[in-house]
Motif scaffolding. Structure first.
Motif, PDB file in Angstrom:
ATOM      1  N   LYS A   1     -18.028  -6.547  32.059  1.00 53.43           N
ATOM      2  CA  LYS A   1     -17.280  -6.000  33.238  1.00 53.43           C
ATOM      3  C   LYS A   1     -16.045  -7.118  33.200  1.00 53.43           C
ATOM      4  CE  LYS A   1     -19.931  -3.066  35.971  1.00 53.43           C
ATOM      5  NZ  LYS A   1     -20.782  -3.001  37.363  1.00 53.43           N
ATOM      6  N   THR A   2     -16.628  -8.432  33.041  1.00 52.05           N
ATOM      7  CA  THR A   2     -15.367  -9.504  33.114  1.00 52.05           C
ATOM      8  C   THR A   2     -14.324  -9.222  31.851  1.00 52.05           C
ATOM      9  OG1 THR A   2     -17.046 -11.095  34.070  1.00 52.05           O
ATOM     10  CG2 THR A   2     -14.853 -12.000  33.035  1.00 52.05           C
ATOM     11  N   VAL A   3     -14.855  -9.017  30.915  1.00 48.46           N
ATOM     12  CA  VAL A   3     -13.787  -8.908  29.527  1.00 48.46           C
ATOM     13  C   VAL A   3     -12.979  -7.545  29.837  1.00 48.46           C
ATOM     14  CG1 VAL A   3     -13.880  -8.360  27.222  1.00 48.46           C
ATOM     15  CG2 VAL A   3     -15.449  -9.978  28.145  1.00 48.46           C
ATOM     16  N   VAL A   4     -13.550  -6.581  30.257  1.00 48.02           N
ATOM     17  CA  VAL A   4     -12.894  -5.364  30.434  1.00 48.02           C
ATOM     18  C   VAL A   4     -11.772  -5.578  31.748  1.00 48.02           C
ATOM     19  CG1 VAL A   4     -12.800  -2.809  31.557  1.00 48.02           C
ATOM     20  CG2 VAL A   4     -14.679  -3.751  29.790  1.00 48.02           C
ATOM     21  N   THR A   5     -12.185  -6.367  32.852  1.00 43.00           N
ATOM     22  CA  THR A   5     -11.064  -6.790  33.653  1.00 43.00           C
ATOM     23  C   THR A   5      -9.924  -7.252  33.128  1.00 43.00           C
ATOM     24  OG1 THR A   5     -12.838  -6.621  35.378  1.00 43.00           O
ATOM     25  CG2 THR A   5     -10.754  -7.998  36.078  1.00 43.00           C
ATOM     26  N   LYS A   6     -10.396  -8.446  32.161  1.00 43.89           N
ATOM     27  CA  LYS A   6      -9.326  -9.274  31.709  1.00 43.89           C
ATOM     28  C   LYS A   6      -8.459  -8.518  30.846  1.00 43.89           C
ATOM     29  CE  LYS A   6     -11.867 -13.737  32.146  1.00 43.89           C
ATOM     30  NZ  LYS A   6     -12.415 -14.980  31.269  1.00 43.89           N
ATOM     31  N   VAL A   7      -8.911  -7.618  29.955  1.00 45.72           N
ATOM     32  CA  VAL A   7      -8.245  -6.864  28.997  1.00 45.72           C
ATOM     33  C   VAL A   7      -7.253  -6.016  29.862  1.00 45.72           C
ATOM     34  CG1 VAL A   7      -8.447  -4.929  27.480  1.00 45.72           C
ATOM     35  CG2 VAL A   7      -9.898  -6.793  27.262  1.00 45.72           C
ATOM     36  N   SER A   8      -7.744  -5.284  30.695  1.00 42.64           N
ATOM     37  CA  SER A   8      -7.042  -4.477  31.736  1.00 42.64           C
ATOM     38  C   SER A   8      -5.872  -5.297  32.388  1.00 42.64           C
ATOM     39  CB  SER A   8      -7.846  -3.837  32.726  1.00 42.64           C
ATOM     40  OG  SER A   8      -8.957  -3.172  32.330  1.00 42.64           O
TER      41      SER A   8
ATOM     42  N   TYR B   1     -14.062   3.349  32.448  1.00 43.00           N
ATOM     43  CA  TYR B   1     -12.939   2.410  33.087  1.00 43.00           C
ATOM     44  C   TYR B   1     -11.580   2.399  32.440  1.00 43.00           C
ATOM     45  CZ  TYR B   1     -17.220  -0.041  35.127  1.00 43.00           C
ATOM     46  OH  TYR B   1     -18.085  -0.099  35.962  1.00 43.00           O
ATOM     47  N   PHE B   2     -11.567   2.373  31.159  1.00 43.90           N
ATOM     48  CA  PHE B   2     -10.205   2.741  30.369  1.00 43.90           C
ATOM     49  C   PHE B   2      -9.749   4.073  30.715  1.00 43.90           C
ATOM     50  CE2 PHE B   2     -11.944  -0.879  27.348  1.00 43.90           C
ATOM     51  CZ  PHE B   2     -11.082  -1.760  28.219  1.00 43.90           C
ATOM     52  N   LEU B   3     -10.757   5.064  30.830  1.00 37.85           N
ATOM     53  CA  LEU B   3     -10.287   6.306  30.851  1.00 37.85           C
ATOM     54  C   LEU B   3      -9.651   6.656  32.383  1.00 37.85           C
ATOM     55  CD1 LEU B   3     -10.125   9.094  29.599  1.00 37.85           C
ATOM     56  CD2 LEU B   3     -12.433   9.676  30.588  1.00 37.85           C
ATOM     57  N   CYS B   4     -10.338   5.791  33.324  1.00 36.63           N
ATOM     58  CA  CYS B   4      -9.582   5.909  34.792  1.00 36.63           C
ATOM     59  C   CYS B   4      -8.270   5.402  34.736  1.00 36.63           C
ATOM     60  CB  CYS B   4     -10.429   5.016  35.730  1.00 36.63           C
ATOM     61  SG  CYS B   4     -12.209   5.967  35.890  1.00 36.63           S
ATOM     62  N   MET B   5      -7.946   4.291  33.865  1.00 36.90           N
ATOM     63  CA  MET B   5      -6.581   3.642  33.793  1.00 36.90           C
ATOM     64  C   MET B   5      -5.648   4.581  33.167  1.00 36.90           C
ATOM     65  SD  MET B   5      -7.267  -0.223  32.735  1.00 36.90           S
ATOM     66  CE  MET B   5      -5.533  -0.651  32.900  1.00 36.90           C
TER      67      MET B   5
ATOM     68  N   ALA C   1      -7.248  -0.533  23.691  1.00 32.06           N
ATOM     69  CA  ALA C   1      -8.575  -0.984  24.265  1.00 32.06           C
ATOM     70  C   ALA C   1      -9.383   0.063  24.040  1.00 32.06           C
ATOM     71  CB  ALA C   1      -8.442  -1.240  25.784  1.00 32.06           C
ATOM     72  N   MET C   2      -9.152   1.353  24.159  1.00 37.62           N
ATOM     73  CA  MET C   2     -10.185   2.343  24.106  1.00 37.62           C
ATOM     74  C   MET C   2     -10.529   2.357  22.307  1.00 37.62           C
ATOM     75  SD  MET C   2      -8.598   5.372  26.327  1.00 37.62           S
ATOM     76  CE  MET C   2     -10.125   6.416  26.169  1.00 37.62           C
ATOM     77  N   ALA C   3      -9.630   2.230  21.476  1.00 33.17           N
ATOM     78  CA  ALA C   3     -10.012   2.248  20.172  1.00 33.17           C
ATOM     79  C   ALA C   3     -11.064   1.160  19.773  1.00 33.17           C
ATOM     80  CB  ALA C   3      -8.780   1.983  19.327  1.00 33.17           C
TER      81      ALA C   3
ATOM     82  N   VAL D   1      -3.330  -5.944  29.726  1.00 32.75           N
ATOM     83  CA  VAL D   1      -2.221  -4.588  29.446  1.00 32.75           C
ATOM     84  C   VAL D   1      -1.499  -4.677  30.441  1.00 32.75           C
ATOM     85  CG1 VAL D   1      -2.639  -2.391  29.411  1.00 32.75           C
ATOM     86  CG2 VAL D   1      -4.233  -3.723  28.106  1.00 32.75           C
ATOM     87  N   VAL D   2      -1.734  -4.556  31.836  1.00 35.97           N
ATOM     88  CA  VAL D   2      -0.811  -4.155  32.663  1.00 35.97           C
ATOM     89  C   VAL D   2       0.250  -5.419  32.852  1.00 35.97           C
ATOM     90  CG1 VAL D   2      -0.648  -4.073  35.493  1.00 35.97           C
ATOM     91  CG2 VAL D   2      -2.615  -3.102  34.097  1.00 35.97           C
ATOM     92  N   LEU D   3      -0.172  -6.785  32.833  1.00 38.04           N
ATOM     93  CA  LEU D   3       0.848  -7.755  32.878  1.00 38.04           C
ATOM     94  C   LEU D   3       1.823  -7.612  31.561  1.00 38.04           C
ATOM     95  CD1 LEU D   3      -1.013 -10.792  34.138  1.00 38.04           C
ATOM     96  CD2 LEU D   3       0.383  -9.311  35.338  1.00 38.04           C
ATOM     97  N   ARG D   4       1.158  -7.359  30.498  1.00 39.59           N
ATOM     98  CA  ARG D   4       2.425  -7.149  29.324  1.00 39.59           C
ATOM     99  C   ARG D   4       3.250  -6.271  29.423  1.00 39.59           C
ATOM    100  NH1 ARG D   4       0.631  -4.366  23.678  1.00 39.59           N
ATOM    101  NH2 ARG D   4       0.657  -2.745  25.051  1.00 39.59           N
ATOM    102  N   GLY D   5       3.053  -5.050  30.001  1.00 40.01           N
ATOM    103  CA  GLY D   5       3.801  -3.997  30.300  1.00 40.01           C
ATOM    104  C   GLY D   5       4.857  -4.271  31.023  1.00 40.01           C
ATOM    105  N   MET D   6       4.453  -4.944  32.492  1.00 46.20           N
ATOM    106  CA  MET D   6       5.354  -5.408  33.307  1.00 46.20           C
ATOM    107  C   MET D   6       6.317  -6.321  33.099  1.00 46.20           C
ATOM    108  SD  MET D   6       2.644  -5.739  36.563  1.00 46.20           S
ATOM    109  CE  MET D   6       3.957  -6.600  37.611  1.00 46.20           C
ATOM    110  N   MET D   7       5.912  -7.497  32.236  1.00 47.98           N
ATOM    111  CA  MET D   7       6.771  -8.581  31.919  1.00 47.98           C
ATOM    112  C   MET D   7       7.692  -8.143  30.746  1.00 47.98           C
ATOM    113  SD  MET D   7       5.934 -10.720  34.049  1.00 47.98           S
ATOM    114  CE  MET D   7       7.069 -12.295  33.415  1.00 47.98           C
ATOM    115  N   LEU D   8       7.369  -7.430  29.790  1.00 43.52           N
ATOM    116  CA  LEU D   8       8.365  -6.855  28.663  1.00 43.52           C
ATOM    117  C   LEU D   8       9.199  -6.006  29.179  1.00 43.52           C
ATOM    118  CD1 LEU D   8       5.951  -6.758  25.710  1.00 43.52           C
ATOM    119  CD2 LEU D   8       7.612  -8.459  26.019  1.00 43.52           C
ATOM    120  N   ILE D   9       9.109  -5.130  30.140  1.00 42.36           N
ATOM    121  CA  ILE D   9       9.877  -4.065  30.661  1.00 42.36           C
ATOM    122  C   ILE D   9      10.818  -4.714  31.425  1.00 42.36           C
ATOM    123  CG2 ILE D   9      10.114  -1.719  31.526  1.00 42.36           C
ATOM    124  CD1 ILE D   9       8.997  -1.813  28.636  1.00 42.36           C
ATOM    125  N   LEU D  10      10.390  -5.622  32.383  1.00 39.30           N
ATOM    126  CA  LEU D  10      11.211  -5.929  33.344  1.00 39.30           C
ATOM    127  C   LEU D  10      12.805  -6.519  33.252  1.00 39.30           C
ATOM    128  CD1 LEU D  10      11.088  -6.720  36.298  1.00 39.30           C
ATOM    129  CD2 LEU D  10      10.621  -9.127  35.860  1.00 39.30           C
TER     130      LEU D  10
END
Length: 306
Positions: free
Chosen positions: A158-165, A81-85, A137-139, A168-177
């Motif tokens: 799967k729930t944990v993976v979804t929350k982590v993903s 899943y992380f590889l797909c991301m 996350a992969m590490a 990760v996305v929200l962290r990038g979006m908010m800090l770069i905005l």
């Protein structure tokens, strides 16, 4: 005060007055001019060949990964899943810059709309930070799989993976905005020429004719905080993972496990080393400009997990 025009080699003229630099109602330029790879203009067509080749490999490889993980049930695991991301981030990063680069190389279409430039800047920074978070996350997934294999499916559900993903996305979006908003408020009264092939954040804000320390400090702080934390947690994860590998009693199992872990480490080094080099050379400028721009392009076009 007499108006002074700034003329470009392609015939674009951006008039400005010296008083504009201190004007509070300065209007941002409608367009920026991207030079491609300064100093290598004569070789642009030839440079486009390896760029197109890398992009074709990126498209083919990443869509193959996405298709295989989707169709093969045995690959429905956190690592894949992380590889797909990671594959999606590769596709977005390369697609966000290559079409414009090719239009510069092939058709001399160097103009880019001001808002489009800031949007490109945001997508590049955002997905670079998302990519960094995915590698962390992969590490962690490798650490759990090797150090605590019996609880891997319990810890990384799967729930944990979804929350982590999502984190990760929200962290990038908010800090770069803040980056595009800060870049939009600066006055650009000197020139609208960007000596780059895409809208690199540092290259853009350096054109501003005002004090950009707020943007510089924020950019540096976010990079040190986010990348620093990612490198720290990745190092801790792989340190513990390698210790567990060397404790394995069977040498063949050690080598097989280390081979998997080693490939992950190569991916991480392939991501962070060029990123650090590109950031430092762009900020401090001790490398020839054409080499910096080439490195920055290669860094975004070469898939880091291939």
């Amino acid at each position: 005060m007499q108006e002074t025009p700034f003329c470009l080699s392609i015939g674009h003229i951006l008039p400005y007055t010296m008083s504009d630099s201190n004007s509070t109602d300065f209007t941002n330029p409608t367009t920026f001019i991207l030079l491609g790879i300064p100093g290598l203009e004569a070789a642009h067509v030839w440079i486009s060949i390896p760029f197109c080749t890398m992009y074709a490999i990126t498209i083919l490889g990443n869509f193959t990964i996405l298709f295989m993980v989707k169709t093969e049930l045995s690959l429905h695991e956190p690592m894949y899943y992380f590889l797909c991301m990671l594959a999606v981030t590769d596709l977005v990063l390369s697609t966000s810059i290559l079409p414009k680069i090719l239009s510069i190389f092939w058709f001399y279409s160097r103009e880019i709309n001001f808002s489009a430039c800031l949007t490109q800047m945001y997508f590049i920074l955002n997905f670079l930070f998302i990519q960094s978070g995915i590698l962390v996350a992969m590490a962690f997934d490798s650490y759990v799989a090797i150090c605590n294999p019996l609880r891997h499916s319990i810890i990384l559900t799967k729930t944990v993976v979804t929350k982590v993903s999502l984190a990760v996305v929200l962290r990038g979006m908010m800090l770069i905005l803040p980056h595009p908003f800060l870049a939009r408020r600066w006055p650009y009264c000197r020139t609208n020429i960007i000596p780059h092939s895409y809208c690199d954040q540092i290259a853009v804000v350096k054109l501003a004719c005002t004090n950009i320390s707020v943007s510089s400090y924020y950019s540096l702080s976010v990079a040190l905080l986010e990348i620093g934390m990612d490198v720290f947690f990745t190092t801790i994860s792989y340190t513990q993972t390698l210790r567990a590998i060397f404790r394995l009693p069977v040498k063949d199992v050690q080598l097989k496990t280390f081979g998997t872990c080693g490939s992950h480490l190569c991916v991480i080094l392939a991501f962070y080393i060029p990123h650090l080099f590109a950031a430092l050379t762009q900020r401090f400028g001790h490398v020839a400009l054409h080499l910096r721009v080439l490195m920055a392009n290669m860094y975004l076009l070469v898939p880091c997990h291939k």
